[in-house]
Design a protein around this motif. Structure first.
Motif, PDB file in Angstrom:
ATOM      1  N   GLY A  37     -62.637 -67.599  45.169  1.00 57.84           N
ATOM      2  CA  GLY A  37     -61.579 -67.289  46.118  1.00 57.84           C
ATOM      3  C   GLY A  37     -60.350 -66.797  45.377  1.00 57.84           C
ATOM      4  O   GLY A  37     -60.433 -66.141  44.331  1.00 57.84           O
ATOM      5  N   LYS A  38     -59.202 -67.166  45.943  1.00 58.96           N
ATOM      6  CA  LYS A  38     -57.931 -66.620  45.474  1.00 58.96           C
ATOM      7  C   LYS A  38     -57.631 -66.949  44.007  1.00 58.96           C
ATOM      8  O   LYS A  38     -56.971 -66.176  43.315  1.00 58.96           O
ATOM      9  N   GLN A  39     -58.121 -68.114  43.532  1.00 59.67           N
ATOM     10  CA  GLN A  39     -57.823 -68.513  42.151  1.00 59.67           C
ATOM     11  C   GLN A  39     -58.791 -67.868  41.158  1.00 59.67           C
ATOM     12  O   GLN A  39     -58.701 -68.096  39.951  1.00 59.67           O
ATOM     13  N   TYR A  86     -56.911 -76.812  46.270  1.00 54.19           N
ATOM     14  CA  TYR A  86     -57.572 -75.507  46.227  1.00 54.19           C
ATOM     15  C   TYR A  86     -59.072 -75.687  46.428  1.00 54.19           C
ATOM     16  O   TYR A  86     -59.653 -76.670  46.003  1.00 54.19           O
ATOM     17  N   GLY A  87     -59.680 -74.704  47.050  1.00 51.32           N
ATOM     18  CA  GLY A  87     -61.140 -74.687  47.121  1.00 51.32           C
ATOM     19  C   GLY A  87     -61.740 -75.420  48.310  1.00 51.32           C
ATOM     20  O   GLY A  87     -62.953 -75.614  48.357  1.00 51.32           O
TER      21      GLY A  87
HETATM   22 MG    MG Z   1     -59.605 -71.132  46.017  1.00 58.85          MG
END
Ligand code: MG
Ligand code: ATP
Length: 112
Positions: A37-39, A86-87
């Protein structure tokens, strides 16, 4: 009808099943999957050394549901699956044109 595609941490599968059961949803399937994802992955520390892991294991749940239950299911997932970290995952909602039970030929909501 809508298809919910719910990507979660593997340890949340039982919780998601309980939410679906509690909302009277009669079926689902899931696959183990990998993604980012975003990270763009995670950094893991093993024996004091940091490793970048590009793809993180997730479970993707797919379920076809009546329009009326969509918002409740989404809200239940937001309330119960969210860890604040996150996640935690994502939910995609797709329109479903038709749904057919092969045994009987029932279509639409009757096939759910
Ligand atoms: Mg993420
Ligand atoms: N845009 C996307 N398209 C397809 N799959 C995605 C997308 N974003 C995330 N995923 C999938 O969802 C999984 C979990 O994503 P994740 O929860 O880390 O999303 P995020 O946007 O990074 O949110 P957060 O900032 O809360 O971590 C990813 O491992 C990947 O499998």
């Amino acid at each position: 009808m809508k298809k919910l595609e719910i990507i979660i941490k593997p340890e949340k599968l039982e919780m998601v099943k309980e939410i679906l059961d509690a909302n009277g949803i009669n079926g689902m399937n899931f696959v183990n999957t990998m993604g980012y994802g975003k990270q763009n992955g995670v950094i893991k520390s093993i024996n004091g050394k940091e490793y970048k892991i590009g793809f993180v294991p997730k479970i993707k749940v797919e379920t076809i549901v009546a329009d009326e239950v969509v918002e409740t299911v989404v809200q239940n997932i937001l309330d119960e699956v969210n860890t604040g970290q996150y996640g935690d995952g994502k939910i995609a909602i797709y329109p479903v044109e038709d749904y057919i039970r092969i045994r009987t030929g029932e279509r639409g909501n009757a096939a759910l």
